[in-house]
Enzyme design. Structure first.
Site, PDB file in Angstrom:
ATOM      1  N   CYS A 227       2.685  23.447  30.415  1.00 11.92           N
ATOM      2  CA  CYS A 227       3.403  23.944  29.251  1.00 11.92           C
ATOM      3  C   CYS A 227       4.244  22.799  28.693  1.00 11.92           C
ATOM      4  O   CYS A 227       5.141  22.290  29.381  1.00 11.92           O
ATOM      5  CB  CYS A 227       4.283  25.125  29.656  1.00 11.92           C
ATOM      6  SG  CYS A 227       5.143  25.812  28.248  1.00 11.92           S
ATOM      7  N   GLY A 228       3.934  22.386  27.472  1.00  9.26           N
ATOM      8  CA  GLY A 228       4.612  21.228  26.881  1.00  9.26           C
ATOM      9  C   GLY A 228       6.055  21.521  26.543  1.00  9.26           C
ATOM     10  O   GLY A 228       6.965  20.779  26.937  1.00  9.26           O
ATOM     11  N   HIS A 229       6.277  22.630  25.806  1.00  9.41           N
ATOM     12  CA  HIS A 229       7.674  22.927  25.441  1.00  9.41           C
ATOM     13  C   HIS A 229       8.470  23.169  26.716  1.00  9.41           C
ATOM     14  O   HIS A 229       9.646  22.809  26.816  1.00  9.41           O
ATOM     15  CB  HIS A 229       7.751  24.134  24.490  1.00  9.41           C
ATOM     16  CG  HIS A 229       7.926  25.437  25.190  1.00  9.41           C
ATOM     17  ND1 HIS A 229       6.874  26.255  25.545  1.00  9.41           N
ATOM     18  CD2 HIS A 229       9.051  26.062  25.654  1.00  9.41           C
ATOM     19  CE1 HIS A 229       7.342  27.326  26.175  1.00  9.41           C
ATOM     20  NE2 HIS A 229       8.653  27.231  26.253  1.00  9.41           N
TER      21      HIS A 229
ATOM     22  N   HIS B 178      -5.550  30.371  24.266  1.00  8.85           N
ATOM     23  CA  HIS B 178      -4.652  29.996  23.158  1.00  8.85           C
ATOM     24  C   HIS B 178      -5.493  29.792  21.892  1.00  8.85           C
ATOM     25  O   HIS B 178      -6.533  29.126  21.944  1.00  8.85           O
ATOM     26  CB  HIS B 178      -3.925  28.688  23.453  1.00  8.85           C
ATOM     27  CG  HIS B 178      -2.910  28.764  24.553  1.00  8.85           C
ATOM     28  ND1 HIS B 178      -3.254  28.856  25.879  1.00  8.85           N
ATOM     29  CD2 HIS B 178      -1.551  28.741  24.514  1.00  8.85           C
ATOM     30  CE1 HIS B 178      -2.148  28.887  26.615  1.00  8.85           C
ATOM     31  NE2 HIS B 178      -1.109  28.822  25.809  1.00  8.85           N
TER      32      HIS B 178
ATOM     33  N   ASP C 158       3.848  31.134  19.724  1.00 13.94           N
ATOM     34  CA  ASP C 158       4.748  30.055  20.108  1.00 13.94           C
ATOM     35  C   ASP C 158       5.707  29.752  18.961  1.00 13.94           C
ATOM     36  O   ASP C 158       5.262  29.475  17.840  1.00 13.94           O
ATOM     37  CB  ASP C 158       3.923  28.807  20.475  1.00 13.94           C
ATOM     38  CG  ASP C 158       4.695  27.843  21.342  1.00 13.94           C
ATOM     39  OD1 ASP C 158       5.926  27.774  21.189  1.00 13.94           O
ATOM     40  OD2 ASP C 158       4.059  27.150  22.150  1.00 13.94           O
TER      41      ASP C 158
ATOM     42  N   CYS D 189       4.053  23.983  20.111  1.00 17.25           N
ATOM     43  CA  CYS D 189       3.215  24.067  21.312  1.00 17.25           C
ATOM     44  C   CYS D 189       2.792  22.658  21.772  1.00 17.25           C
ATOM     45  O   CYS D 189       1.971  22.009  21.116  1.00 17.25           O
ATOM     46  CB  CYS D 189       1.984  24.947  21.084  1.00 17.25           C
ATOM     47  SG  CYS D 189       1.116  25.326  22.615  1.00 17.25           S
ATOM     48  N   GLY D 190       3.346  22.248  22.905  1.00 17.53           N
ATOM     49  CA  GLY D 190       3.062  20.895  23.400  1.00 17.53           C
ATOM     50  C   GLY D 190       1.605  20.704  23.793  1.00 17.53           C
ATOM     51  O   GLY D 190       0.979  19.697  23.438  1.00 17.53           O
ATOM     52  N   THR D 191       1.052  21.686  24.524  1.00 19.04           N
ATOM     53  CA  THR D 191      -0.356  21.549  24.923  1.00 19.04           C
ATOM     54  C   THR D 191      -1.261  21.745  23.698  1.00 19.04           C
ATOM     55  O   THR D 191      -2.307  21.111  23.591  1.00 19.04           O
ATOM     56  CB  THR D 191      -0.709  22.544  26.037  1.00 19.04           C
ATOM     57  OG1 THR D 191      -0.275  23.860  25.663  1.00 19.04           O
ATOM     58  CG2 THR D 191      -0.035  22.161  27.347  1.00 19.04           C
TER      59      THR D 191
HETATM   60  O1  PYC Z   1       4.281  24.123  24.660  1.00 21.35           O
HETATM   61  O2  PYC Z   1       2.418  23.879  25.796  1.00 21.35           O
HETATM   62  C1  PYC Z   1       3.291  24.576  25.271  1.00 21.35           C
HETATM   63  C2  PYC Z   1       3.191  26.056  25.401  1.00 21.35           C
HETATM   64  C3  PYC Z   1       2.182  26.781  25.964  1.00 21.35           C
HETATM   65  C4  PYC Z   1       2.528  28.129  25.842  1.00 21.35           C
HETATM   66  C5  PYC Z   1       3.740  28.193  25.201  1.00 21.35           C
HETATM   67  N1  PYC Z   1       4.129  26.909  24.935  1.00 21.35           N
END
Ligand code: PYC
Length: 315
Positions: A90-92, A210, A237, A241-243
């Site tokens: 999870c990036g965030h 996703h 999100d 979303c980082g990923t």
């Molecule tokens: O930021 O990767 C992300 C992420 C995945 C699900 C919610 N945020």
């Protein structure tokens, strides 16, 4: 039952919350984070429901269990979860975790490595509230995949890995605006169901949980692109979303539209921005995502034996 006192710190990254269990979490043994995730899901799922499900949490909350790393040179290990299950990465959440660890006095500014179920992630804490993550290697798995979607018709998108599996759609004909969120959720859920029914997956049958929709940004001075990201379940999100941004960077690179080192600013549906870029190392694309996070709650979880929902409402 959860016997010990559970302490948490909440943060948000570009509006998307992360609830980190800092003490009192389950003992998942000493295996790597992928093994610990399996044990968490098999034997301790009630911790997940307790922390992120209503009435204490909500569908938007992402949980992060802070773990001792396998390799002591690393700053921490983490297992991420939400109201319907577990996340590989999870990036965030990693940006939120880095800011939380700093807030706890556990790390200093600078570079650190975090162990996740899908591999090691580098975090550079640039300031107390700003961090850059170097994500796991990301790639586009398939381009222009067509799927027939109930009530919509044919939808075309790319399948890409950014630490989770994404279906990325450009031509959806929808307005990416906050007051249109119910329609965006409905559309994205239908696409995800259709992918699942058609058995369209990522590599090794990876479930695509996703969905990402893209549009031109309202203000090109603020961002290169705007997105709406449906997470597992029906939450969207609040951050870019980082990923998901990692998956987007991988697709841009595969199309020859992004060069190593070039900055790509991805804006979320609420307007928050992540700054992305890529490098190529040993033939693999490594995304770098920069975002801001803030700690906004420190708490001890209370279990009242008379409370029928003290372990959460099952989602
Ligand atoms: O930021 O990767 C992300 C992420 C995945 C699900 C919610 N945020």
């Amino acid at each position: 039952m959860i016997a010990s006192e559970l302490k948490i710190i909440d943060s948000h990254t570009g509006g998307e919350p992360t609830r980190t269990i800092i003490s009192g979490g389950p003992d998942l043994g000493e295996g790597d984070m992928a093994e610990r995730l399996s044990i968490f899901a098999r034997d301790f799922d009630h911790y997940r429901r307790t922390l992120v499900n209503e009435p204490r949490g909500s569908e938007v909350m992402v949980g992060a269990l802070l773990c001792e790393p396998v390799n002591p040179k690393n700053a921490a290990g983490v297992v991420f979860f939400n109201n319907v299950g577990y996340l590989g990465m999870c990036g965030h959440g990693t940006i939120g975790l880095a800011v939380t660890l700093y807030n706890m006095g556990k790390i200093s500014l600078g570079r650190h490595t975090i162990e996740t179920p899908v591999g090691e992630v580098e975090v550079n804490l640039i300031s107390p509230n700003r961090a850059a993550i170097e994500n796991v290697p990301s790639y586009r798995f398939a381009k222009d995949v067509a799927v027939d979607v109930n009530g919509i018709g044919q939808v075309i998108g790319d399948i890409a890995w950014g630490g989770n599996w994404f279906f990325l759609i450009k031509n959806h004909g929808l307005l990416l605006k906050q007051d249109n969120i119910p329609q965006l959720v409905d559309y994205s859920c239908r696409v995800r169901d259709a992918l699942s029914e058609a058995k369209i997956t990522g590599k090794n049958d990876g479930y695509i949980d996703h969905i990402e929709l893209f549009a031109e940004p309202a203000n090109p001075d603020e961002a290169n692109s705007q997105s709406f990201v449906l997470c597992p379940g029906s939450a969207y999100d609040r951050s870019p979303c980082g990923t998901g941004t990692s998956a987007k960077l991988a697709c841009l690179y595969a199309d020859g539209a992004l060069q190593p080192g070039q900055i790509w600013r991805q804006q979320s549906i609420i307007g928050s921005v992540f700054e992305g870029s890529i490098s190529i190392r040993e033939g693999q694309l490594i995304p770098r995502i920069v975002g801001e996070a803030f700690v906004n709650l420190r708490a001890t979880v209370v279990f009242d034996p008379n409370d029928p929902y003290c372990h959460g409402i099952p989602a």
